[in-house]
Design a protein around this motif. Structure first.
Motif, PDB file in Angstrom:
ATOM      1  N   TYR A  71      53.866  -6.333   7.372  1.00 13.00           N
ATOM      2  CA  TYR A  71      55.125  -5.627   7.195  1.00 13.00           C
ATOM      3  C   TYR A  71      55.185  -4.910   5.839  1.00 13.00           C
ATOM      4  N   LEU A  72      54.736  -5.577   4.770  1.00 15.13           N
ATOM      5  CA  LEU A  72      54.743  -4.962   3.437  1.00 15.13           C
ATOM      6  C   LEU A  72      53.844  -3.725   3.407  1.00 15.13           C
ATOM      7  N   LEU A  73      52.692  -3.805   4.042  1.00 13.57           N
ATOM      8  CA  LEU A  73      51.791  -2.660   4.125  1.00 13.57           C
ATOM      9  C   LEU A  73      52.458  -1.504   4.857  1.00 13.57           C
ATOM     10  N   LYS A  74      53.149  -1.804   5.954  1.00 17.37           N
ATOM     11  CA  LYS A  74      53.840  -0.753   6.710  1.00 17.37           C
ATOM     12  C   LYS A  74      54.947  -0.102   5.871  1.00 17.37           C
ATOM     13  N   ILE A  75      55.653  -0.904   5.081  1.00 20.17           N
ATOM     14  CA  ILE A  75      56.681  -0.356   4.193  1.00 20.17           C
ATOM     15  C   ILE A  75      56.037   0.610   3.194  1.00 20.17           C
ATOM     16  N   CYS A  76      54.937   0.167   2.578  1.00 18.77           N
ATOM     17  CA  CYS A  76      54.247   1.007   1.588  1.00 18.77           C
ATOM     18  C   CYS A  76      53.737   2.300   2.212  1.00 18.77           C
ATOM     19  N   GLU A  77      53.264   2.233   3.443  1.00 19.68           N
ATOM     20  CA  GLU A  77      52.764   3.435   4.118  1.00 19.68           C
ATOM     21  C   GLU A  77      53.883   4.420   4.430  1.00 19.68           C
ATOM     22  N   ARG A  78      55.101   3.936   4.625  1.00 16.63           N
ATOM     23  CA  ARG A  78      56.214   4.819   4.996  1.00 16.63           C
ATOM     24  C   ARG A  78      56.962   5.390   3.801  1.00 16.63           C
ATOM     25  N   ILE A  79      56.892   4.737   2.661  1.00 16.19           N
ATOM     26  CA  ILE A  79      57.663   5.190   1.498  1.00 16.19           C
ATOM     27  C   ILE A  79      57.239   6.587   1.050  1.00 16.19           C
ATOM     28  N   GLY A  80      55.925   6.820   0.928  1.00 13.69           N
ATOM     29  CA  GLY A  80      55.424   8.119   0.448  1.00 13.69           C
ATOM     30  C   GLY A  80      55.913   9.287   1.275  1.00 13.69           C
TER      31      GLY A  80
END
Length: 181
Positions: A71-80
Motif C-alpha cells: 500500500y505504501l508503495l502504491k501511495i508513493c507511485e501515485r503522489i508524483g
C-alpha cells in the motif's frame, strides 16, 4: 516512553512495517514491529464502552485487512503524477522520491518560479563556479552578467588588499561554459 505518535505517524509506521514484510527485509520488519510494540507506537483500540486498550501488530493487521502490504508503495507511485497535474516538474517522466527543487515531491508553486541571474548573484558563487547551479535559476547568465560578476569580484579582492590573479585559465574556461548569447 516516547511521546505518543500522531495518527499519521502511527499509520506511517504501520505501512512501513507492512512494506518491509512484503519484501526481502523480513528481519528489519520483525525488528520494527517489535519496537513498535515495545514503545507502544501502535494505535490503541477502543472497546464498546470507549475504553482504550493496547493491541498487537497482528491485531492491527487484522483490523486493516483491506490494506495490502504494498500500500505504501502504491501511495508513493501515485503522489508524483497527482502533483505533476498541479505543479509540473522540470524533467517530465522522471519519477523519483529523492528529487530536489522542481523534481521534489515537496515542491510548491514558489519553488518553481524562475530567478534571473544578475552579476552579484553569479559573483557570490564560489569563484564563479557553483558545485551545482541553484535549482530556481532557469538559464545560465549571459555575457554581460558574467563580466559584471568578474568586475564585482575584482573590486572585492582589490578592496581586501589582496593581489588579484584574474581567475586563472581553468576557471575562465569553466565560467565561459555558462555564457549564453
Amino acid at each position: 516512553m516516547a511521546a505518543a505518535p500522531t495518527q499519521i505517524e502511527a499509520e506511517l509506521y504501520y505501512l512501513i512495517a507492512r512494506f518491509l514484510q512484503s519484501g526481502p527485509c523480513n528481519k528489519s520488519a520483525q525488528v520494527l514491529v517489535q519496537e513498535l510494540e515495545e514503545h507502544q507506537l501502535i494505535p490503541r483500540r477502543l472497546d464498546w464502552e470507549g475504553k482504550e486498550h493496547r493491541r498487537s501488530f497482528e491485531d492491527l493487521v487484522a483490523a486493516n485487512a483491506h490494506i495490502p502490504p504494498d500500500y505504501l508503495l502504491k501511495i508513493c507511485e501515485r503522489i508524483g503524477p497527482l502533483l505533476d497535474k498541479e505543479i509540473p516538474q522540470s524533467v517530465p517522466g522522471v519519477q523519483t522520491l529523492l528529487g530536489v527543487g522542481r523534481q521534489s515531491l515537496l515542491r510548491d508553486a514558489k519553488d518553481c518560479k524562475s530567478t534571473l541571474w544578475n552579476g552579484s548573484a553569479f559573483a557570490a558563487l564560489h569563484r564563479g563556479r557553483p558545485p551545482e547551479l541553484p535549482v530556481n535559476y532557469v538559464k545560465p547568465p549571459n555575457v554581460g552578467f558574467l563580466f559584471e560578476a568578474l568586475t564585482i569580484l575584482e573590486l572585492y579582492v582589490d578592496q581586501a588588499g589582496l593581489c588579484l590573479l584574474s581567475a586563472g585559465i581553468k576557471d575562465v574556461c569553466h565560467m565561459a561554459s555558462y555564457i549564453t548569447f
